[in-house]
Design a protein around this motif. Structure first.
Motif, mmCIF file in Angstrom:
data_model
loop_
_atom_site.group_PDB
_atom_site.id
_atom_site.type_symbol
_atom_site.label_atom_id
_atom_site.label_comp_id
_atom_site.label_asym_id
_atom_site.label_seq_id
_atom_site.Cartn_x
_atom_site.Cartn_y
_atom_site.Cartn_z
ATOM 1 N N GLU A 9 -19.261 6.955 -4.328
ATOM 2 C CA GLU A 9 -19.770 6.503 -3.049
ATOM 3 C C GLU A 9 -18.880 5.433 -2.463
ATOM 4 O O GLU A 9 -19.000 5.061 -1.323
ATOM 5 N N SER A 83 -34.457 4.079 -14.663
ATOM 6 C CA SER A 83 -33.617 2.967 -15.084
ATOM 7 C C SER A 83 -34.064 1.690 -14.354
ATOM 8 O O SER A 83 -33.768 1.510 -13.169
ATOM 9 N N SER A 86 -32.079 -0.665 -11.877
ATOM 10 C CA SER A 86 -31.687 -0.333 -10.501
ATOM 11 C C SER A 86 -32.659 -0.913 -9.481
ATOM 12 O O SER A 86 -32.268 -1.184 -8.341
ATOM 13 N N ASP A 104 -36.240 3.263 -18.830
ATOM 14 C CA ASP A 104 -35.032 2.821 -19.519
ATOM 15 C C ASP A 104 -34.912 1.324 -19.294
ATOM 16 O O ASP A 104 -34.792 0.874 -18.153
ATOM 17 N N THR A 187 -17.928 0.325 -12.978
ATOM 18 C CA THR A 187 -19.145 1.017 -13.417
ATOM 19 C C THR A 187 -18.819 2.299 -14.192
ATOM 20 O O THR A 187 -19.646 3.196 -14.298
ATOM 21 N N GLY A 264 -26.740 7.983 -13.608
ATOM 22 C CA GLY A 264 -25.494 8.102 -12.862
ATOM 23 C C GLY A 264 -25.541 9.118 -11.736
ATOM 24 O O GLY A 264 -24.570 9.236 -10.988
ATOM 25 N N TYR A 265 -26.644 9.867 -11.616
ATOM 26 C CA TYR A 265 -26.742 10.879 -10.560
ATOM 27 C C TYR A 265 -26.630 10.174 -9.205
ATOM 28 O O TYR A 265 -27.275 9.154 -8.980
ATOM 29 N N GLU A 298 -31.892 9.271 -17.559
ATOM 30 C CA GLU A 298 -32.160 7.883 -17.160
ATOM 31 C C GLU A 298 -31.727 7.627 -15.717
ATOM 32 O O GLU A 298 -30.817 6.846 -15.458
HETATM 33 N N1 LLP Z 1 -28.500 4.431 -18.195
HETATM 34 C C1 LLP Z 1 -27.608 3.510 -18.557
HETATM 35 C C2 LLP Z 1 -27.305 3.348 -19.989
HETATM 36 C C3 LLP Z 1 -26.983 2.707 -17.601
HETATM 37 O O1 LLP Z 1 -26.090 1.798 -17.972
HETATM 38 C C4 LLP Z 1 -27.281 2.908 -16.221
HETATM 39 C C5 LLP Z 1 -26.651 2.074 -15.193
HETATM 40 C C6 LLP Z 1 -28.230 3.884 -15.887
HETATM 41 C C7 LLP Z 1 -28.818 4.646 -16.899
HETATM 42 C C8 LLP Z 1 -28.648 4.144 -14.473
HETATM 43 O O2 LLP Z 1 -27.610 4.587 -13.673
HETATM 44 P P1 LLP Z 1 -27.918 5.124 -12.200
HETATM 45 O O3 LLP Z 1 -28.714 6.387 -12.326
HETATM 46 O O4 LLP Z 1 -28.643 4.077 -11.456
HETATM 47 O O5 LLP Z 1 -26.581 5.384 -11.588
HETATM 48 N N2 LLP Z 1 -24.508 -2.358 -10.131
HETATM 49 C C9 LLP Z 1 -23.827 -1.094 -9.958
HETATM 50 C C10 LLP Z 1 -24.384 -0.033 -10.861
HETATM 51 C C11 LLP Z 1 -24.378 -0.401 -12.320
HETATM 52 C C12 LLP Z 1 -25.011 0.670 -13.197
HETATM 53 C C13 LLP Z 1 -25.239 0.181 -14.569
HETATM 54 N N3 LLP Z 1 -25.823 1.149 -15.454
HETATM 55 C C14 LLP Z 1 -23.924 -0.691 -8.497
HETATM 56 O O6 LLP Z 1 -24.464 -1.461 -7.700
HETATM 57 O O7 LLP Z 1 -23.422 0.362 -8.099
#
Ligand code: LLP
Length: 452
Positions: A9, A83, A86, A104, A187, A264-265, A298
């Protein structure tokens, strides 16, 4: 710094559009009668009632985004562990709990948040690269469902705590699959050089070591390679590697019953560069369908990013020889993503002059004959901006601006830098808006420093 080769993004415009923008946004924020609304509630009224800067979330959007993932992956009936990091407001966790979400957590604080929201301890997954022994003891005591362990030393602590407490503890080992998620370097978490997880080649020895632990059941694989991961290929590579490991482990007599493929989606920030839930599922589900493993996900951002916006008010306008500045009351202390990752958030007046709704939310958006503006906060750093070189309809002092796609990693990353009070949060539910976090006060900030 932004790096358009990361395919995230943070990308420059021009990334391949994948599907229809509106279906990806599933946005509940729209311009009705020339003024921005959240589920038909006026954001101008919400700002007047609760003050600015204020985060406004749509409960409906949280539910719809959760359901979109659940439905897309339905063929493997995954456990969705939202998660918390977030978007951690307890009222929002409660909304997701009502949808059937698990959670999570990455600190004992987040574990406690989930419990306060009403989650069962057994529905909490406790991840994180540096859980302290005290956090592990507290989590074992609370009966947390699964620990995602990230090192040999941490596994030893979990096993020792479980033995001492004589409590059965489930754990998964986080594997670092050395896969490039093609996202921002800050990230990216699944490459060899990142601090996360255990290198795949050295993981079998750990599974063997803990195979006969009396209280620790090391029976899962955990993966998370980055955030956002806007394309499906890195997931395919990571899951393929993980399944090869599972085959090897099973052949060596290690019982593996579950796989957690992380988060991460992507979410749509206006670039149309993110895969949709359906596209992720179409690539991932066939790999896991007949694996016999219980699957967890997650998701954070894909549920929360477009469920929230930040509303901020114009304090002053000013012009230099080369720039026009719109100085607002929101700042990097409310939304640090632009400063930290040069992340793009679409910005538009809540009640634009002439009622002009934006035709798209892309960084390439231009208004003929207009000059671009920088939308900046009051904090004493040049990195304190919410948007740079933006074309927006003319604004004046006192007008409101909406910063879109701010529900993920927005309020949660807020700080008190410059002794600024953190923003209020409002949740719009079917019966209207309600305050879910009051604005911090000067006394809140000073409370930890007084009477010492
Ligand atoms: N699981 C684990 C082990 C994680 O470390 C993370 C995010 C997620 C799930 C959730 O990821 P999501 O679905 O939200 O992409 N502050 C940064 C993002 C850091 C993400 C850290 N880990 C930002 O503002 O873009």
């Amino acid at each position: 710094m932004p790096n358009s080769s990361y395919g995230s993004e943070f990308d420059a415009p021009g990334a391949t559009p994948d599907g229809d923008l509106e279906t990806q946004l599933m946005d509940t924020f729209d311009f009705t009668n020339g003024s921005l609304c959240c589920d038909s509630h006026s954001l101008s009224d919400i700002a007047d009632q609760f003050g600015t800067p204020v985060y406004v979330y749509s409960a409906r959007a949280f539910r719809e985004h959760y359901a979109a993932l659940r439905d897309a992956f339905a063929a493997i009936e995954p456990r969705l562990c939202f998660s918390i990091k977030s978007c951690h407001n307890v009222h929002i966790l409660r909304t997701l709990l009502e949808c059937g979400s698990s959670f999570d957590a990455v600190s004992i604080g987040e574990v406690r948040r989930a419990l306060e929201a009403g989650a069962k301890a057994s529905d909490i997954v406790f991840a994180g690269v540096g859980k302290t022994p005290a956090e592990i003891e507290a989590a074992v005591d609370l009966g947390v469902g699964t620990f995602n362990a990230e090192s040999a030393a941490e596994l030893d602590v979990i096993a020792a705590v479980a033995n001492k407490a004589r409590k059965n503890v489930r754990a998964a080992l986080r594997i670092n699959p050395d896969v490039d998620a093609k996202t921002h370097p800050h990230t990216t978490t699944g490459k060899d050089e990142n601090k996360f997880g255990i290198e795949i080649g050295s993981s079998p020895a750990l599974f063997q070591k803990h195979k006969d632990d009396p209280y620790l059941s090391l029976v899962g694989i955990h993966l998370h390679i980055g955030s956002p991961v806007n394309t499906v290929a890195p997931y395919v590579e990571m899951v393929t590697k993980a399944l090869e490991l599972v085959v090897k482990l099973k052949a060596d007599g290690v019982n593996i019953d579950s796989i957690n493929i992380g988060g991460g989606y992507g979410a749509e920030y206006g670039h149309q560069s993110s895969a949709t839930p359906r596209e992720y599922a179409d690539a991932i589900v066939p790999l896991l369908k007949d694996s016999g493993l219980k699957v967890s996900l997650e998701p954070g951002r894909s549920i929360s990013a477009n469920a929230g916006i930040l509303i901020t008010r114009v304090v002053y306008l000013k012009e230099s020889r080369t720039k026009q500045f719109v100085i607002v009351d929101g700042s990097m202390t409310d939304l640090i993503r632009p400063a930290l990752y040069d992340a793009y958030h679409f910005i538009w007046p809540v009640s634009p002059a002439g009622g002009v709704a934006p035709s798209d939310r892309s960084p390439a958006y231009r208004i003929e004959g207009a000059r671009p503006v920088d939308i900046v906060g009051p904090v004493c750093e040049s990195s304190d901006y919410l948007g740079r070189n933006r074309f927006i309809p003319a604004v004046k002092q006192g007008d409101l601006l909406a910063v879109f796609s701010a529900g993920a990693y927005g309020a949660v990353m807020g700080s008190q830098y410059n002794t600024r009070c953190r923003a209020a949060e409002v949740l719009v539910e079917s019966d209207g808006p309600r305050l879910i976090r009051r604005r911090e006060t000067f006394d809140d900030i000073m409370a930890c420093e007084r009477n010492l």
